[in-house]
Design an enzyme around this catalytic site. Sequence first.
Site, mmCIF file in Angstrom:
data_model
loop_
_atom_site.group_PDB
_atom_site.id
_atom_site.type_symbol
_atom_site.label_atom_id
_atom_site.label_comp_id
_atom_site.label_asym_id
_atom_site.label_seq_id
_atom_site.Cartn_x
_atom_site.Cartn_y
_atom_site.Cartn_z
ATOM 1 N N ARG A 1 43.382 41.380 46.065
ATOM 2 C CA ARG A 1 43.165 41.545 47.396
ATOM 3 C C ARG A 1 41.924 40.207 47.781
ATOM 4 N NH1 ARG A 1 40.466 45.607 51.260
ATOM 5 N NH2 ARG A 1 38.638 44.727 50.181
ATOM 6 N N PRO B 1 31.459 27.946 37.001
ATOM 7 C CA PRO B 1 29.963 27.554 37.239
ATOM 8 C C PRO B 1 30.286 26.562 38.429
ATOM 9 C CG PRO B 1 30.651 27.111 35.047
ATOM 10 C CD PRO B 1 31.849 27.374 35.690
ATOM 11 N N GLU C 1 36.266 37.494 30.067
ATOM 12 C CA GLU C 1 36.367 36.911 31.290
ATOM 13 C C GLU C 1 35.091 35.997 31.634
ATOM 14 O OE1 GLU C 1 37.103 39.658 34.589
ATOM 15 O OE2 GLU C 1 35.136 38.762 35.761
HETATM 16 P P1 FAD Z 1 43.748 46.396 47.022
HETATM 17 O O1 FAD Z 1 44.443 47.134 45.849
HETATM 18 O O2 FAD Z 1 44.573 45.883 47.919
HETATM 19 O O3 FAD Z 1 42.731 47.632 47.587
HETATM 20 C C1 FAD Z 1 41.956 47.267 48.561
HETATM 21 C C2 FAD Z 1 41.748 48.654 49.382
HETATM 22 O O4 FAD Z 1 42.811 48.966 50.433
HETATM 23 C C3 FAD Z 1 41.782 49.944 48.988
HETATM 24 O O5 FAD Z 1 40.650 50.789 49.506
HETATM 25 C C4 FAD Z 1 43.019 50.401 48.840
HETATM 26 O O6 FAD Z 1 42.940 51.812 48.908
HETATM 27 C C5 FAD Z 1 43.324 49.835 50.201
HETATM 28 N N1 FAD Z 1 44.794 49.634 50.203
HETATM 29 C C6 FAD Z 1 45.532 48.930 49.361
HETATM 30 N N2 FAD Z 1 46.742 48.764 49.635
HETATM 31 C C7 FAD Z 1 47.078 49.639 50.693
HETATM 32 C C8 FAD Z 1 48.068 50.047 51.662
HETATM 33 N N3 FAD Z 1 49.369 49.378 51.275
HETATM 34 N N4 FAD Z 1 47.800 50.770 52.756
HETATM 35 C C9 FAD Z 1 46.683 51.059 53.110
HETATM 36 N N5 FAD Z 1 45.600 51.100 52.294
HETATM 37 C C10 FAD Z 1 45.808 50.000 51.154
HETATM 38 N N6 FAD Z 1 37.338 39.250 43.672
HETATM 39 C C11 FAD Z 1 37.478 37.895 43.875
HETATM 40 O O7 FAD Z 1 37.249 37.666 45.011
HETATM 41 N N7 FAD Z 1 37.714 37.163 42.587
HETATM 42 C C12 FAD Z 1 37.971 37.777 41.690
HETATM 43 O O8 FAD Z 1 38.254 36.875 40.919
HETATM 44 C C13 FAD Z 1 38.056 38.977 41.435
HETATM 45 N N8 FAD Z 1 38.028 39.601 40.185
HETATM 46 C C14 FAD Z 1 38.218 41.180 40.046
HETATM 47 C C15 FAD Z 1 38.320 41.758 38.836
HETATM 48 C C16 FAD Z 1 38.438 42.994 38.629
HETATM 49 C C17 FAD Z 1 38.880 43.782 37.342
HETATM 50 C C18 FAD Z 1 38.076 43.778 39.676
HETATM 51 C C19 FAD Z 1 38.130 45.362 39.488
HETATM 52 C C20 FAD Z 1 37.816 43.289 41.024
HETATM 53 C C21 FAD Z 1 37.840 41.932 41.176
HETATM 54 N N9 FAD Z 1 37.621 41.297 42.531
HETATM 55 C C22 FAD Z 1 37.582 39.958 42.508
HETATM 56 C C23 FAD Z 1 37.082 42.185 43.618
HETATM 57 C C24 FAD Z 1 38.266 42.421 44.634
HETATM 58 O O9 FAD Z 1 38.792 41.445 45.049
HETATM 59 C C25 FAD Z 1 37.721 43.530 45.392
HETATM 60 O O10 FAD Z 1 37.393 44.713 44.784
HETATM 61 C C26 FAD Z 1 38.643 43.766 46.572
HETATM 62 O O11 FAD Z 1 37.741 44.333 47.607
HETATM 63 C C27 FAD Z 1 39.766 44.889 46.498
HETATM 64 O O12 FAD Z 1 40.651 44.184 45.660
HETATM 65 P P2 FAD Z 1 42.055 44.924 45.167
HETATM 66 O O13 FAD Z 1 42.895 43.992 44.695
HETATM 67 O O14 FAD Z 1 41.580 45.925 44.459
HETATM 68 O O15 FAD Z 1 42.562 45.404 46.516
#
Ligand code: FAD
Length: 573
Positions: free
Chosen positions: A111, A25, A21
């Site tokens: 998200r 920059p 990953e």
């Molecule tokens: P979701 O899956 O939408 O979950 C977010 C929260 O909402 C959780 O608590 C979940 O339980 C709750 N939730 C989800 N769906 C529902 C629903 N239907 N009803 C009620 N509650 C719900 N961030 C960036 O900005 N850029 C990146 O490139 C980036 N890369 C990442 C790569 C990895 C491998 C990881 C683990 C994280 C990355 N992140 C990135 C961070 C990520 O955007 C954050 O962790 C964010 O807060 C949650 O994203 P998610 O896609 O897991 O969210």
Amino acid sequence: MKITSKIKQALEENRSFWSFEYFPPKTDEGVENLFERIQRMSGLKPEFIDVTWGAGGSTSDRTLEICTTAQSYQNLETCMHLTCTNMSKSKIDDALREAKSAGIQNILALRGDPPRNQEYANECETQFRYALDLVRYIRQEYGDYFCIGVAGYPEGLPESDSKEKDLDILKQKVDAGSDFVMSQIFFDPQLFLKFVEDCREIGITVPILPGIMPIQTYTSFRRLTNLCQIEVPTHILEILESIKGDDQAVKEFGVKFCIEMIQALRQGGVNGFHFCTLNLEKSVRLILEGCGFVEKQLTIIDGLAKNEAHLKAPILNDSLEGIILQNESWDEFPNGRWGDSRSPAYGEIDGYGASLKVTVQEALKLWGYPVDKKDISDIFSNYIQGQLKALPWSDEPLFAETDAIREKLADLNSKGFWTVGSQPAVNGVRSNDPVFGWGPKNGYVYQKAFLEFFTSPEELEKILVKFENNPYITFYAQNAKGDFKTNIEVEEPNAVTWGVFPSREIAQPTMIERVSFEAWGDEAFQIWNEWRMIYLPKSPSAKLIQEIADTYYLVNIVHNDFQDSDGIFTLFQ
Ligand code: FAD
């Protein structure tokens, strides 16, 4: 090709596989150098690479540029991260369209930061509140063209009420059409193995890739684990605490620890490993070698790392030697805010870009509802005095070295010079000094004092007069409109931290230069904007912050006489 096809192939051939990953920059030169680095690291045969997406689309152009170049010209299977909150729907559509036209078939659907105050919601916020909405949208618009990955959290998501709920959401994301899960980083392999077991139990059958982050420096490790709220086993913390004064030892421990973690995961039946490289090359290569995944090469870089450059001299021409030494120093020293702006890892410890790094509720609790500039001064002063745990620009307490200037900083902040960065002058302190030390053992380190702060145009005019009479001061100042002031005639990076160590060139990990000041300045003003949006649009707090963001300057001053520890503060008397 889809990542899942590649994973299937690797599993059929009964071999381990890995992926890298990268993040975009912050400068153009950094991006150029990253291309070179990605190319060289392709020799380590990653199954695919992926590129992060800045919060709210803040790196969209660079993310797309890196992804399309890697896929189209560097022939690497590429996965683009894409978030869906706090930006327009057209940005999502453009990103997906461009990715497809570059032949990219893999998207990590996320998200991003929690959606903003409803009052600022745009069409995107109403349609995309969760990653699940993005997964559904991509499937609806593109059928099965894209292979979609989603994030999974072995320790649960910090903002979530329960791990069970997170697992249930993960199942929903997979049922909606996700093809693989990429995990948050972790430092306890048993946690990941348990997570996989729990996923399998509720019927998640797609591949789950573990996120592995080599520990690079003590500071970046602590910052990232705090930012993502990752649990670190006590014995690891204890080891790191005991060696934190020796950067080389921290890196070596990081490599050894990752090798052991991968061995434990393999014993638990895991075959694929996803490296969060932080755009750094050397540790990843050493880990892959240590695991026996790639052949150990006694490369030119190895030789130089051990200060055996002279042994290799006959095969190095000057420019190659220069490139290799530069690569070495980029890998060796922090690449954060004041690192070398040419480094492919420039911006290393900033997470996913300009955002508050705390939820709206936490932000309101921390900074309340300011209505005049005195309230803002109080917020900054309280942070400096350790009474507030974060500012919108810094989500960590100040370093111990700030103790030397803490009172003076608090005074400045209360007078309307709101500091977001500083360091005291240091004139030859041992490199293992518990407060100021860094780098290898048995050396001496030096620093020029600098300050970075926001201030009003009126205050700026007053201090500029003082700068004119002081030959030791160099400064940059810019506002959100792009008005720029400096007294530097010939532009050169100004090394403000340097170290002298046995048998090596002088190291200079911290520099102040225009290109990085400007790159960071844009982000610093965006953060005012992020702060404003936690308040209702026409509220006094939102208006106050808007006015400050529109008119104030970000100023960086270096006092170039590093023997004068007080000089920088006398300017403000
Ligand atoms: P979701 O899956 O939408 O979950 C977010 C929260 O909402 C959780 O608590 C979940 O339980 C709750 N939730 C989800 N769906 C529902 C629903 N239907 N009803 C009620 N509650 C719900 N961030 C960036 O900005 N850029 C990146 O490139 C980036 N890369 C990442 C790569 C990895 C491998 C990881 C683990 C994280 C990355 N992140 C990135 C961070 C990520 O955007 C954050 O962790 C964010 O807060 C949650 O994203 P998610 O896609 O897991 O969210």
